[in-house]
Enzyme design. Structure first.
Site, PDB file in Angstrom:
ATOM      1  CG  ASP A  64      -0.328   0.065   2.526  1.00 27.69           C
ATOM      2  OD1 ASP A  64      -0.213   1.166   3.096  1.00 27.69           O
ATOM      3  OD2 ASP A  64       0.080  -0.997   3.041  1.00 27.69           O
ATOM      4  CD  GLU A 151      -4.597   4.948  10.500  1.00 30.29           C
ATOM      5  OE1 GLU A 151      -3.558   5.027  11.189  1.00 30.29           O
ATOM      6  OE2 GLU A 151      -4.629   4.495   9.332  1.00 30.29           O
TER       7      GLU A 151
END
Length: 265
Positions: A64, A151
């Site tokens: 990623d 998050e």
């Protein structure tokens, strides 16, 4: 060890490397850590011992990335064992990664299955952020499902930490809107502290879990997962510097079946 034994041992190591076998490294403190394993050209610039199991014998790995990875040789990354890529696309409701469109095009040209992730902010609604993602990420057949990266943020402009009820409600709205648009239910990426604090595991979704010291079965007991982000200091031929590495929870045939089921149509 005799001179002959040393020579034979060295030859064995060279043969193992030539055959693409795993490389053993010495982790800080003298502990053993595997780098390579099933995909020997991938590595870690800061290897360490693992708690409860390591990711290196898993056969399907990916990356990623965001703008910070710079210029990428996508073909070299693919031939080195990168099977998928998640690209940062958007953040909040007004920011997009300036390299997203280039990475999207280049990864596609290299025939690497790729998808886009959204970094969630708690100062805008799930619906607003979903609209921003849709504005920036094409609905392209053959791409991976959307990803909600949720998050705790360290943003100075958005320091909010809402309660679990609000988080689950707004994340559910975001997921529902993207599922209607792309025809695939988004994957949820999350971290240990947020998972613990928010109850995000209660949502109906596939999970991509961050755990850079221990196996997810130890760190997220009882939680099913599809992707495991296992390091932020990975090394990949074709990419300069550190990069996030991830493993898929299954065999190569499982991966092919998952793609057949989950690619955007």
């Amino acid at each position: 060890m005799t001179r002959i034994a040393i020579i034979l041992s060295a030859i064995a190591v060279l043969l193992l490397a030539a055959c693409g076998g795993p490389r053993t490294v010495v982790a800080p403190g003298g502990s053993g850590g595997w780098v390579g394993g099933a995909v020997p050209q991938l590595g870690d610039n800061a290897p360490h011992a693992w708690v409860g199991g390591h990711p290196y014998d898993m056969p399907v790995h990916g990356i990623d990335i965001s703008r910070w990875q710079g210029v990428i040789d996508w073909n070299r990354a693919r031939t080195s064992g990168i099977s998928f890529a998640f690209l940062k696309a958007t953040e909040g409701a007004d920011h997009s990664d300036p390299e997203f469109r280039r990475y999207w095009r280049e990864a596609g040209n290299a025939r690497i299955p790729r998808g886009a992730y959204h970094y969630y902010y708690f100062c805008r609604s799930g619906a607003e952020q979903a609209a921003w993602y849709i504005r920036n990420v094409p609905r392209e057949p053959g791409s991976l499902p959307p990803v909600l990266d949720i998050e705790w943020t360290n943003s100075k402009t958005c320091p909010r930490r809402p309660g679990s009820a609000e988080i689950l409600r707004e994340a559910s709205n975001f997921i529902a809107i993207l599922e209607r648009h792309y025809g695939q239910r988004p994957i949820i990426y999350t971290t240990v502290d947020f998972y613990r604090d928010s109850g995000i595991g209660r949502l109906n979704a596939e999970f991509w879990l961050r755990s850079v010291a221990g196996h997810p079965r130890k760190v997220y007991p009882g939680q099913r997962w599809t992707f495991w982000q296992y390091t932020g200091t990975g090394s990949v031929p074709g990419i300069r510097g550190n990069v996030d590495l991830n493993a898929f929870a299954g065999s190569v045939s499982d991966w092919r079946a998952w793609l057949n089921r989950r690619l955007v149509r």
